[in-house]
Design a protein around this motif. Structure first.
Motif, PDB file in Angstrom:
ATOM      1  N   ASN A   1       0.813  -1.219   0.080  1.00 18.08           N
ATOM      2  CA  ASN A   1       0.199   0.062   0.011  1.00 18.08           C
ATOM      3  C   ASN A   1       0.753   1.166  -0.006  1.00 18.08           C
ATOM      4  O   ASN A   1       0.598   2.180  -0.840  1.00 18.08           O
ATOM      5  CB  ASN A   1      -0.888  -0.190   1.247  1.00 18.08           C
ATOM      6  CG  ASN A   1      -2.293  -0.630   1.006  1.00 18.08           C
ATOM      7  OD1 ASN A   1      -2.439  -1.178  -0.135  1.00 18.08           O
ATOM      8  ND2 ASN A   1      -3.332  -0.277   2.013  1.00 18.08           N
ATOM      9  N   VAL A   2       1.910   1.504   0.928  1.00 20.44           N
ATOM     10  CA  VAL A   2       2.632   2.529   1.015  1.00 20.44           C
ATOM     11  C   VAL A   2       3.581   2.641  -0.493  1.00 20.44           C
ATOM     12  O   VAL A   2       3.500   3.713  -1.012  1.00 20.44           O
ATOM     13  CB  VAL A   2       3.858   2.302   2.127  1.00 20.44           C
ATOM     14  CG1 VAL A   2       4.970   3.314   1.974  1.00 20.44           C
ATOM     15  CG2 VAL A   2       3.140   2.364   3.247  1.00 20.44           C
ATOM     16  N   ILE A   3       3.928   1.628  -1.001  1.00 22.72           N
ATOM     17  CA  ILE A   3       4.763   1.659  -2.270  1.00 22.72           C
ATOM     18  C   ILE A   3       3.698   2.150  -3.449  1.00 22.72           C
ATOM     19  O   ILE A   3       4.093   3.102  -4.173  1.00 22.72           O
ATOM     20  CB  ILE A   3       5.229   0.247  -2.604  1.00 22.72           C
ATOM     21  CG1 ILE A   3       6.568   0.231  -1.637  1.00 22.72           C
ATOM     22  CG2 ILE A   3       5.986   0.549  -4.147  1.00 22.72           C
ATOM     23  CD1 ILE A   3       6.989  -1.388  -1.636  1.00 22.72           C
ATOM     24  N   ILE A   4       2.586   1.451  -3.542  1.00 21.80           N
ATOM     25  CA  ILE A   4       1.744   1.873  -4.837  1.00 21.80           C
ATOM     26  C   ILE A   4       0.862   3.101  -4.425  1.00 21.80           C
ATOM     27  O   ILE A   4       0.977   4.014  -5.365  1.00 21.80           O
ATOM     28  CB  ILE A   4       0.691   0.569  -4.901  1.00 21.80           C
ATOM     29  CG1 ILE A   4       1.300  -0.749  -5.503  1.00 21.80           C
ATOM     30  CG2 ILE A   4      -0.399   1.111  -5.923  1.00 21.80           C
ATOM     31  CD1 ILE A   4       0.380  -1.663  -5.402  1.00 21.80           C
ATOM     32  N   TYR A   5       0.328   3.280  -3.439  1.00 24.25           N
ATOM     33  CA  TYR A   5      -0.447   4.611  -3.162  1.00 24.25           C
ATOM     34  C   TYR A   5       0.345   5.699  -2.589  1.00 24.25           C
ATOM     35  O   TYR A   5       0.268   6.628  -2.964  1.00 24.25           O
ATOM     36  CB  TYR A   5      -1.891   4.473  -2.352  1.00 24.25           C
ATOM     37  CG  TYR A   5      -2.444   3.201  -2.823  1.00 24.25           C
ATOM     38  CD1 TYR A   5      -3.173   3.355  -4.163  1.00 24.25           C
ATOM     39  CD2 TYR A   5      -2.683   1.969  -2.037  1.00 24.25           C
ATOM     40  CE1 TYR A   5      -3.943   2.316  -4.425  1.00 24.25           C
ATOM     41  CE2 TYR A   5      -3.539   0.921  -2.623  1.00 24.25           C
ATOM     42  CZ  TYR A   5      -4.117   1.202  -3.755  1.00 24.25           C
ATOM     43  OH  TYR A   5      -4.806   0.225  -4.211  1.00 24.25           O
ATOM     44  N   GLY A   6       1.147   5.519  -1.654  1.00 30.97           N
ATOM     45  CA  GLY A   6       2.081   6.452  -0.867  1.00 30.97           C
ATOM     46  C   GLY A   6       3.042   7.229  -1.934  1.00 30.97           C
ATOM     47  O   GLY A   6       3.372   8.318  -1.846  1.00 30.97           O
ATOM     48  N   TYR A   7       3.926   6.201  -2.650  1.00 30.63           N
ATOM     49  CA  TYR A   7       4.863   6.587  -3.268  1.00 30.63           C
ATOM     50  C   TYR A   7       4.655   6.706  -5.008  1.00 30.63           C
ATOM     51  O   TYR A   7       4.695   7.693  -5.470  1.00 30.63           O
ATOM     52  CB  TYR A   7       6.063   5.800  -2.964  1.00 30.63           C
ATOM     53  CG  TYR A   7       6.762   5.752  -1.869  1.00 30.63           C
ATOM     54  CD1 TYR A   7       6.947   6.944  -1.143  1.00 30.63           C
ATOM     55  CD2 TYR A   7       7.470   4.763  -1.122  1.00 30.63           C
ATOM     56  CE1 TYR A   7       7.619   7.304   0.173  1.00 30.63           C
ATOM     57  CE2 TYR A   7       7.981   5.024   0.197  1.00 30.63           C
ATOM     58  CZ  TYR A   7       8.074   6.138   0.538  1.00 30.63           C
ATOM     59  OH  TYR A   7       8.590   6.367   1.819  1.00 30.63           O
ATOM     60  N   GLU A   8       4.269   5.532  -5.490  1.00 31.90           N
ATOM     61  CA  GLU A   8       3.994   5.323  -6.995  1.00 31.90           C
ATOM     62  C   GLU A   8       2.981   6.489  -7.428  1.00 31.90           C
ATOM     63  O   GLU A   8       3.235   7.318  -8.411  1.00 31.90           O
ATOM     64  CB  GLU A   8       3.783   4.111  -7.450  1.00 31.90           C
ATOM     65  CG  GLU A   8       5.240   3.263  -7.411  1.00 31.90           C
ATOM     66  CD  GLU A   8       5.042   1.952  -8.019  1.00 31.90           C
ATOM     67  OE1 GLU A   8       3.810   1.420  -8.259  1.00 31.90           O
ATOM     68  OE2 GLU A   8       5.993   1.189  -8.096  1.00 31.90           O
ATOM     69  N   ASP A   9       1.833   6.203  -6.957  1.00 29.44           N
ATOM     70  CA  ASP A   9       0.406   7.082  -7.377  1.00 29.44           C
ATOM     71  C   ASP A   9       0.721   8.586  -7.068  1.00 29.44           C
ATOM     72  O   ASP A   9       0.323   9.374  -7.801  1.00 29.44           O
ATOM     73  CB  ASP A   9      -0.592   6.830  -6.857  1.00 29.44           C
ATOM     74  CG  ASP A   9      -1.202   5.352  -7.347  1.00 29.44           C
ATOM     75  OD1 ASP A   9      -0.439   4.834  -8.344  1.00 29.44           O
ATOM     76  OD2 ASP A   9      -2.281   4.861  -6.874  1.00 29.44           O
ATOM     77  N   ALA A  10       1.517   8.852  -6.107  1.00 27.46           N
ATOM     78  CA  ALA A  10       1.793  10.210  -5.556  1.00 27.46           C
ATOM     79  C   ALA A  10       3.189  10.819  -6.309  1.00 27.46           C
ATOM     80  O   ALA A  10       3.306  11.890  -6.169  1.00 27.46           O
ATOM     81  CB  ALA A  10       1.939  10.702  -4.133  1.00 27.46           C
ATOM     82  N   LYS A  11       3.651   9.842  -7.215  1.00 29.96           N
ATOM     83  CA  LYS A  11       4.807  10.428  -7.831  1.00 29.96           C
ATOM     84  C   LYS A  11       6.036  11.007  -6.854  1.00 29.96           C
ATOM     85  O   LYS A  11       6.660  11.868  -7.091  1.00 29.96           O
ATOM     86  CB  LYS A  11       4.487  11.378  -8.778  1.00 29.96           C
ATOM     87  CG  LYS A  11       3.669  10.684  -9.949  1.00 29.96           C
ATOM     88  CD  LYS A  11       3.587  11.604 -11.251  1.00 29.96           C
ATOM     89  CE  LYS A  11       2.859  11.103 -12.229  1.00 29.96           C
ATOM     90  NZ  LYS A  11       1.999   9.788 -12.020  1.00 29.96           N
ATOM     91  N   ILE A  12       6.082   9.916  -5.669  1.00 30.30           N
ATOM     92  CA  ILE A  12       6.967  10.427  -4.898  1.00 30.30           C
ATOM     93  C   ILE A  12       8.022   9.373  -4.541  1.00 30.30           C
ATOM     94  O   ILE A  12       7.849   8.132  -4.665  1.00 30.30           O
ATOM     95  CB  ILE A  12       6.644  10.708  -3.135  1.00 30.30           C
ATOM     96  CG1 ILE A  12       5.454  11.765  -3.275  1.00 30.30           C
ATOM     97  CG2 ILE A  12       7.478  10.996  -2.186  1.00 30.30           C
ATOM     98  CD1 ILE A  12       4.487  11.961  -1.909  1.00 30.30           C
ATOM     99  N   GLN A  13       9.329   9.851  -4.446  1.00 31.34           N
ATOM    100  CA  GLN A  13      10.524   8.799  -4.198  1.00 31.34           C
ATOM    101  C   GLN A  13      10.586   8.655  -2.673  1.00 31.34           C
ATOM    102  O   GLN A  13      10.899   9.659  -2.277  1.00 31.34           O
ATOM    103  CB  GLN A  13      11.656   9.052  -5.027  1.00 31.34           C
ATOM    104  CG  GLN A  13      11.541   8.727  -6.555  1.00 31.34           C
ATOM    105  CD  GLN A  13      12.843   8.791  -7.357  1.00 31.34           C
ATOM    106  OE1 GLN A  13      13.837   9.100  -6.875  1.00 31.34           O
ATOM    107  NE2 GLN A  13      12.687   8.341  -8.472  1.00 31.34           N
ATOM    108  N   GLY A  14      10.781   7.360  -2.315  1.00 26.39           N
ATOM    109  CA  GLY A  14      10.953   7.244  -0.824  1.00 26.39           C
ATOM    110  C   GLY A  14      11.642   5.943  -0.578  1.00 26.39           C
ATOM    111  O   GLY A  14      11.619   5.103  -1.358  1.00 26.39           O
TER     112      GLY A  14
END
Lengths: 110, 139
Positions: free
Chosen positions: B47-60
């Motif tokens: 969830n963190v990877i798909i929604y928090g990073y990829e969909d939000a276009k944030i690298q982390g």
């Protein structure tokens, strides 16, 4: 962790064998195989799960996609899921929408 | 156990699982509790990877830290994606369990399996970081 999926077609039955760990990083490979199954022709989809060691909800999502793509008239058999994979199917109620069996169904001759 | 940091991409899921499996083995967790913990961490990480990073276009990144004491195994997982409390999604997913498969939305269920699979799940927001905490009692 490795994941393998193979598809075989015989008459109106498509058999997909899953092996290894099915998570969000490997689920697209499973979905690709499902996409190859011709919807009109196939009446029975058999998922061989004996060697599937792990399944996350990403795998369940592919099952939902499969049911929606194939239509309610297609029977989906889940053959020999491992104990914990079966637990996930039961916990999420998916065992009500697929047929869980120990042996694959006989392939219908045309 | 030593903390690990992995990039917030789906390719990291297998490394996250390996870390959780080795923590479970160090804590002598049984096979079923090990599987459920692996599933819980995997689902929340996904969830963190798909929604928090990829969909939000944030690298982390994701930081994981396992702690073992006499009574429990705790996995702390931190990320710097936008605030997201998985416990708010739990009830919604629980309600969809009784729908037939063809009527379900594609998505969901991961949070349900995660929270349901451990003895205690906690979420904290600290500064600009999400902290997901998974606790399994040792018997």
């Amino acid at each position: 962790m490795a994941f393998d999926v193979t598809l075989e077609m015989e008459n109106t039955t498509a058999t997909i064998t899953l092996n290894g760990a099915l998570d969000a990083s490997t689920a697209p490979k499973f979905k690709e195989e499902i996409e190859k199954v011709p919807t009109g022709k196939v009446k029975t989809l058999v998922l061989m799960m004996e060697d599937l060691e792990y399944m996350a909800s990403a795998g369940l999502r592919v099952l939902i996609y499969t049911k929606q793509k194939m239509g309610a008239h297609t029977d989906i058999y889940v053959v020999k899921p491992q104990e914990m994979v079966l637990e996930t199917l039961v916990k999420t109620g998916f065992d009500q929408s697929v047929i869980v069996v120990d042996n694959p169904p006989k392939i219908e001759k045309v | 156990m030593e903390q690990i940091t992995v990039p917030g991409t789906l390719d990291s899921l297998s490394e996250i699982s390996k870390y959780v499996l080795s923590a479970a083995s160090a804590a002598r967790l049984d096979k079923k509790a090990t599987y459920r913990l692996r599933l819980a961490v995997d689902e929340i990480a996904t969830n963190v990877i798909i929604y928090g990073y990829e969909d939000a276009k944030i690298q982390g990144n994701l930081d994981l830290q396992a702690k073992i004491d006499d009574s429990s195994l705790t996995i702390l997982m931190e990320d710097n994606a936008g605030a997201f409390d998985p416990t708010t999604k739990f009830m919604l997913e629980e309600e969809s369990i009784n729908l037939p498969m063809e009527q379900r939305a594609i998505g969901g269920l991961g949070v349900y399996l995660a929270i349901q699979g451990v003895d205690r799940f906690m979420y904290e927001r600290s500064g600009d970081r999400n902290r997901n905490i998974f606790v399994v009692h040792l018997h």
